[in-house]
Write a protein that holds these residues in place. Structure first.
Motif, PDB file in Angstrom:
ATOM      1  N   GLU A   1      47.081  71.741  48.800  1.00  0.00           N
ATOM      2  CA  GLU A   1      47.914  70.592  49.097  1.00  0.00           C
ATOM      3  C   GLU A   1      47.132  69.469  49.793  1.00  0.00           C
ATOM      4  O   GLU A   1      47.348  68.285  49.540  1.00  0.00           O
TER       5      GLU A   1
ATOM      6  N   ARG B   1      45.197  67.564  47.197  1.00  0.00           N
ATOM      7  CA  ARG B   1      46.086  66.727  46.386  1.00  0.00           C
ATOM      8  C   ARG B   1      46.508  65.478  47.171  1.00  0.00           C
ATOM      9  O   ARG B   1      46.590  64.380  46.622  1.00  0.00           O
ATOM     10  N   GLN B   2      46.767  65.674  48.468  1.00  0.00           N
ATOM     11  CA  GLN B   2      47.169  64.529  49.296  1.00  0.00           C
ATOM     12  C   GLN B   2      46.035  63.499  49.386  1.00  0.00           C
ATOM     13  O   GLN B   2      46.281  62.291  49.336  1.00  0.00           O
ATOM     14  N   SER B   3      44.783  63.970  49.496  1.00  0.00           N
ATOM     15  CA  SER B   3      43.652  63.038  49.600  1.00  0.00           C
ATOM     16  C   SER B   3      43.527  62.207  48.327  1.00  0.00           C
ATOM     17  O   SER B   3      43.266  60.994  48.384  1.00  0.00           O
ATOM     18  N   LEU B   4      43.745  62.845  47.168  1.00  0.00           N
ATOM     19  CA  LEU B   4      43.678  62.100  45.903  1.00  0.00           C
ATOM     20  C   LEU B   4      44.821  61.086  45.817  1.00  0.00           C
ATOM     21  O   LEU B   4      44.642  59.971  45.325  1.00  0.00           O
ATOM     22  N   ARG B   5      46.025  61.482  46.315  1.00  0.00           N
ATOM     23  CA  ARG B   5      47.168  60.573  46.262  1.00  0.00           C
ATOM     24  C   ARG B   5      46.912  59.339  47.136  1.00  0.00           C
ATOM     25  O   ARG B   5      47.202  58.207  46.743  1.00  0.00           O
ATOM     26  N   LEU B   6      46.346  59.551  48.330  1.00  0.00           N
ATOM     27  CA  LEU B   6      46.039  58.433  49.216  1.00  0.00           C
ATOM     28  C   LEU B   6      45.049  57.476  48.551  1.00  0.00           C
ATOM     29  O   LEU B   6      45.182  56.249  48.653  1.00  0.00           O
TER      30      LEU B   6
ATOM     31  N   LEU C   1      44.509  57.099  45.219  1.00  0.00           N
ATOM     32  CA  LEU C   1      45.128  56.433  44.070  1.00  0.00           C
ATOM     33  C   LEU C   1      46.115  55.342  44.520  1.00  0.00           C
ATOM     34  O   LEU C   1      46.187  54.272  43.911  1.00  0.00           O
ATOM     35  N   ASP C   2      46.834  55.597  45.594  1.00  0.00           N
ATOM     36  CA  ASP C   2      47.781  54.606  46.091  1.00  0.00           C
ATOM     37  C   ASP C   2      47.076  53.350  46.594  1.00  0.00           C
ATOM     38  O   ASP C   2      47.647  52.243  46.571  1.00  0.00           O
TER      39      ASP C   2
ATOM     40  N   GLN D   1      44.107  61.219  56.777  1.00  0.00           N
ATOM     41  CA  GLN D   1      44.625  62.583  56.651  1.00  0.00           C
ATOM     42  C   GLN D   1      44.588  63.331  57.975  1.00  0.00           C
ATOM     43  O   GLN D   1      45.429  64.190  58.243  1.00  0.00           O
TER      44      GLN D   1
ATOM     45  N   ARG E   1      42.273  56.725  37.355  1.00  0.00           N
ATOM     46  CA  ARG E   1      43.604  57.334  37.536  1.00  0.00           C
ATOM     47  C   ARG E   1      43.786  58.529  36.601  1.00  0.00           C
ATOM     48  O   ARG E   1      44.323  59.565  37.001  1.00  0.00           O
TER      49      ARG E   1
ATOM     50  N   GLU F   1      46.463  61.429  37.634  1.00  0.00           N
ATOM     51  CA  GLU F   1      47.710  60.671  37.817  1.00  0.00           C
ATOM     52  C   GLU F   1      48.494  60.626  36.509  1.00  0.00           C
ATOM     53  O   GLU F   1      47.927  60.369  35.444  1.00  0.00           O
TER      54      GLU F   1
END
Length: 586
Positions: free
Chosen positions: A495, A498-503, A505-506, A528, A581, A586
């Protein structure tokens, strides 16, 4: 009218030598141009170690010009030296060239495929082209032309008349120094190879008299004729008459013998340890450096200092210059069979950088020229110096070295209009693999506020970086962006990953520039961990660095399939938002 660059008096080693040389020149030859000299043998590729023989007097001569004095920088092309051996690794040359050993370099055919008329001209031309690119102003003198046209006739006859005096000087050293041991000692100390003549003597070749001259039943002679039949110098003078100048010699290679009048004979030369000081006197040389091999007891510079007086001259001021090393040379050697040349260096670096490497170190300090990853660090250092000079914070000696690098007394060298970081250009060249439209797109996105209009704005630096990538970076270190996402790796992520990739990409759209992406990729692990993305290293615990390295490795694996690569901000720009992405899931 040339723009005269500002003098950099009293700030560095160049200025100090210039002071000394000007003073000495006025003492020796008041009102005449200052004469500095270099000597190069085109017996093979003229390498970056040899370049120090030219750059040291060039920098001093240029400083003297900046001060408004007339100066001659003489480069003696030792193209009338004997062809000593077949060099390894020269394209178009095989062992059949051994049949030419003993001939003058200008009588040996050029390597196969060369447009030049002979061996010497082939290697001279490459060096002349490099010196032009480096802004080196010089007066080239072919020793073949000098000897075969009779220019040195009086000097030769003078040496023959005073052969006893010359022999007495040389005899002081013959029993004191074994040249073979001297050559071995030099190699152990990491010095550059001894010069052609002294190496020849050390190897005990059939023409070892190229160093000191020949002694036989007829006595000692400081002159070596080339054979009238085979053109080689496997010759021995067997008789000489001072009054008539009649000379008899015999060739051990082909058995030919003849008697000539030396006053009319132009097919031969003074031996090296006599030839060099003769030229000092003939040209009035005030400054000439010498390598460590020339400066040890009994070597040519020291002996020449005694022999030059026989010709009515004085020994030049001459600093000893140290070894020039190469980082990344092993890879280069496999393709060339020898150390790199100035032309090789200028393919991957701008003339300003190469000049700076020679200008910033005193002659007795060794240094390395980079052909490996170190070139990126050297360019970073150069760009930092450039910025410090521009804002007035550089130290005086650094300002002087910079001034000598960027131009000469005649004006500034051509430069890259917009010098982006070399490592960035290399990364873009690596990723785009020759596609200029893609390179322009990426480079334009580095700074959206000042987009690049054309690759010409970053040339020639971009071309140098691209050449480095293509010729000095192994294939397994080149960057190949993945075609498809690594679905297995993406599925296996915890998790936190995944959170690091989401940050990331955002934040892509709002940080899509070199500075913005740098801030973003370094900031994700900070956020993070509960810190601000702007937090400085002093405000962060040590484990943040570990988290950053882990995050970077993840991005490299997802983008290029390994744990390292070009700087991530540059890589992200190169890949493009849409593809980033997709590859990050994504």
């Amino acid at each position: 009218m040339p723009i005269v660059a500002q003098s950099t008096e009293t700030t560095d080693w160049v200025s100090r030598f210039a002071d000394e040389v000007i003073e000495e020149s006025e003492r020796r030859a008041p009102g005449k141009p200052v004469v500095v000299a270099s000597g190069l043998s085109p017996s093979g590729p003229i390498h970056l170690g040899n370049l120090r023989e030219v750059m040291t007097p060039h920098l001093v001569a240029d400083e003297i010009r900046r001060r408004g004095h007339q100066v001659r920088h003489v480069i003696s092309w030792d193209d009338y030296d004997r062809y000593r051996k077949v060099p390894a690794g020269v394209a178009g040359v095989d062992e059949s060239w051994a049949e030419h050993i003993g001939k003058p370099l200008t009588s040996v055919p050029a390597p196969k495929g060369s447009p030049h008329p002979d061996w010497a001209e082939h290697f001279k031309s490459a060096m002349i082209e490099s010196l032009a690119a480096l802004g080196v102003e010089f007066e080239g003198i072919s020793q073949t032309a000098q000897y075969t046209s009779g220019v040195y006739r009086e000097q030769i006859l003078h040496a023959m008349r005073h052969r006893g005096d010359i022999d007495a000087v040389l005899d002081q050293y013959r029993t004191k120094k074994d040249p073979a041991k001297a050559a071995q000692a030099a190699k152990k100390q990491g010095q550059k190879p001894v010069d052609e003549a002294e190496l020849e003597a050390a190897e005990g070749s059939g023409a070892a008299s190229e160093d000191d001259g020949s002694s036989g039943a007829a006595g000692y002679f400081p002159y070596k004729p080339y054979c009238g039949n085979c053109e080689k110098d496997f010759t021995t003078v067997t008789a000489y008459d001072d009054a008539s100048t009649e000379m008899t010699y015999a060739c051990t290679a082909c058995g030919f013998s003849e008697t000539v009048r030396l006053s009319e004979f132009n097919r031969g030369k003074l031996v090296w340890k006599v030839d060099w000081p003769m030229r000092w006197a003939y040209e009035g040389v005030v400054f000439e450096p010498s390598g460590v091999d020339h400066s040890s007891p009994g070597s040519s510079f020291q002996v020449g200092g005694q022999i030059v007086g026989i010709f009515g001259g004085k020994q030049p001021i001459g600093p000893m210059y140290a070894f020039v090393g190469i980082s990344g040379m092993a890879k280069m050697s496999s393709s060339r069979g020898g150390v790199p040349t100035p032309a090789d260096a200028l393919k991957i670096m701008e003339p300003q950088l190469l000049r700076w490497l020679y200008a910033r170190r005193k002659p007795n300090q060794s240094f390395k020229i980079a052909f490996d990853q170190e070139i990126q660090r050297l360019y970073d250092e150069w760009d930092r110096l450039d910025a410090k000079v521009a804002d007035g914070t550089a130290l005086p000696a650094d300002v002087a070295a910079h001034s000598r690098a960027v131009g000469t007394a005649a004006g500034e060298l051509p430069k890259t209009p917009r010098p982006l970081p070399y490592r960035t250009l290399a990364s873009v060249a690596d990723i785009t693999a020759g596609h200029e439209d893609q390179a322009l797109r990426i480079l334009s996105e580095l700074d959206p506020q000042q987009p690049l209009g054309s690759l010409d704005e970053v040339r020639p630096r971009f071309d140098k970086a691209e050449a480095w990538i293509n010729t000095h970076v192994p294939a397994d270190q080149r960057t190949i962006v993945r075609d498809e996402p690594d679905h297995e790796l993406l599925k296996s992520l915890d998790e936190a990953s995944r959170q690091s990739l989401r940050l990331l990409l955002d934040g892509l759209a709002g940080h899509w520039s070199l500075d913005g992406l740098t801030h973003l990729v370094y900031g994700v692990p900070k956020v993070q961990a509960g810190f601000s993305a702007d937090a400085t290293p002093k405000e962060l615990p040590p484990e943040i660095k570990t988290a950053q390295r882990t995050f970077f490795a993840l991005l490299y694996h997802l983008l290029v399939g390994r744990d390292t690569g070009p700087r991530l901000p540059t890589l992200l720009l190169a890949v493009g938002q849409e593809r980033v992405r997709a590859l990050l899931g994504e």
